[in-house]
Design a protein around this motif. Sequence first.
Motif, PDB file in Angstrom:
ATOM      1  N   ALA A 110       0.721  -1.136   0.178  1.00 63.88           N
ATOM      2  CA  ALA A 110      -0.233  -0.261   0.029  1.00 63.88           C
ATOM      3  C   ALA A 110       0.470   1.214  -0.571  1.00 63.88           C
ATOM      4  N   MET A 111       1.935   1.301   0.774  1.00 56.91           N
ATOM      5  CA  MET A 111       2.904   2.622   0.367  1.00 56.91           C
ATOM      6  C   MET A 111       3.173   2.656  -0.636  1.00 56.91           C
ATOM      7  N   VAL A 112       3.851   1.357  -0.773  1.00 58.02           N
ATOM      8  CA  VAL A 112       4.527   1.716  -2.675  1.00 58.02           C
ATOM      9  C   VAL A 112       3.479   2.459  -3.651  1.00 58.02           C
ATOM     10  N   SER A 113       2.219   2.010  -3.481  1.00 58.53           N
ATOM     11  CA  SER A 113       1.206   2.076  -4.317  1.00 58.53           C
ATOM     12  C   SER A 113       0.858   3.575  -4.027  1.00 58.53           C
ATOM     13  N   GLY A 114       0.864   3.620  -2.889  1.00 64.86           N
ATOM     14  CA  GLY A 114       0.570   5.517  -2.237  1.00 64.86           C
ATOM     15  C   GLY A 114       1.643   6.533  -2.810  1.00 64.86           C
ATOM     16  N   VAL A 115       2.337   5.984  -2.616  1.00 63.62           N
ATOM     17  CA  VAL A 115       3.815   7.019  -3.862  1.00 63.62           C
ATOM     18  C   VAL A 115       3.464   6.743  -5.098  1.00 63.62           C
ATOM     19  N   GLY A 116       3.433   5.970  -5.486  1.00 62.40           N
ATOM     20  CA  GLY A 116       2.791   6.126  -7.180  1.00 62.40           C
ATOM     21  C   GLY A 116       1.967   6.856  -7.856  1.00 62.40           C
ATOM     22  N   LEU A 117       0.824   6.422  -7.136  1.00 61.03           N
ATOM     23  CA  LEU A 117      -0.276   6.974  -7.037  1.00 61.03           C
ATOM     24  C   LEU A 117       0.168   8.318  -6.771  1.00 61.03           C
ATOM     25  N   THR A 118       0.990   8.866  -5.927  1.00 60.82           N
ATOM     26  CA  THR A 118       1.203  10.395  -5.426  1.00 60.82           C
ATOM     27  C   THR A 118       1.844  10.951  -6.702  1.00 60.82           C
ATOM     28  N   LEU A 119       2.565  10.423  -7.647  1.00 61.61           N
ATOM     29  CA  LEU A 119       3.255  11.417  -8.018  1.00 61.61           C
ATOM     30  C   LEU A 119       2.953  11.184  -9.575  1.00 61.61           C
ATOM     31  N   LEU A 120       1.843  10.109  -9.619  1.00 65.93           N
ATOM     32  CA  LEU A 120       1.405  10.181 -11.274  1.00 65.93           C
ATOM     33  C   LEU A 120       0.547  11.209 -11.331  1.00 65.93           C
ATOM     34  N   ILE A 121      -0.598  11.570  -9.878  1.00 64.97           N
ATOM     35  CA  ILE A 121      -1.090  12.487  -9.735  1.00 64.97           C
ATOM     36  C   ILE A 121      -0.586  14.580  -9.765  1.00 64.97           C
ATOM     37  N   LEU A 122       0.743  14.296  -9.337  1.00 67.86           N
ATOM     38  CA  LEU A 122       0.744  14.866  -9.016  1.00 67.86           C
ATOM     39  C   LEU A 122       1.288  15.220 -10.687  1.00 67.86           C
TER      40      LEU A 122
END
Length: 180
Positions: free
Chosen positions: A143-155
Motif C-alpha cells: 500500500a505504501m508503494v502504491s500510495g507513493v506511485g499514485l501520488t507521483l502520477l497525480i502530481l
Amino acid sequence: MSEPRSPQTRQLRRAVDLGFRGIELLLVGLLGVMVVLVFGNVVMRYVFDSGITIADEMSRLLFVWITFLGAITVMRQKGHLGVDMFVVALPRAGRWLCRIVADLLSLACAVLLAVGAYDQTLLNLGNLLPVSELSTAYVYAAAMVSGVGLTLLILGDLIEVILGGPGGPAMDPNVAEGVS
C-alpha cells in the motif's frame, strides 16, 4: 498527445515508460507465481493428499501486491472508473477547474494512503505471518508503494493540467483521460 520537444524530456519519458514496463512484467511474474502456488497446492491436496504449506499465505500476499501495483499501472493508463455525466456538460474552463479539484482530492487521498501505510509498515515490522514467518510489514509496504506511485502520477497530471490551462491538450474532450 504531442511528443515532448527537448531531448531530456524524451529521455525522461523513455525511462518512465521503461519503469512502467518493468512493473507490468513484475505483475505478470507475481501472477504466474500465484497461479503455480494455488494450482500446485490443489493438485498436491487431491492427488497426493499433501500440500504446499505456505501456498495460501503466499498467494494472499502476492494478491495484495498485484492489487496495489496494478492500481498504479491502471492510473497511468487512465483506466480507473469515473463518472463524468455532469462534468461533460460544463464549458472547457469548468471541466478544467473540476479536473484540478479532482486531482487535488485524489492527491490528498494518495498521500494519506502512503503515510498511513508507511506508519503501518513500521508498526508491523516485528509481527510475523504464522506459516512463512515473513514480516506482516510486507503487506502494508504494498500500500505504501502504491500510495507513493499514485501520488507521483497525480502530481504529474495536476502539473500538466495547470500548465496547459483550460485550453491545453490535457483538456481535449477527444482524449480519453480522467474527464472527457
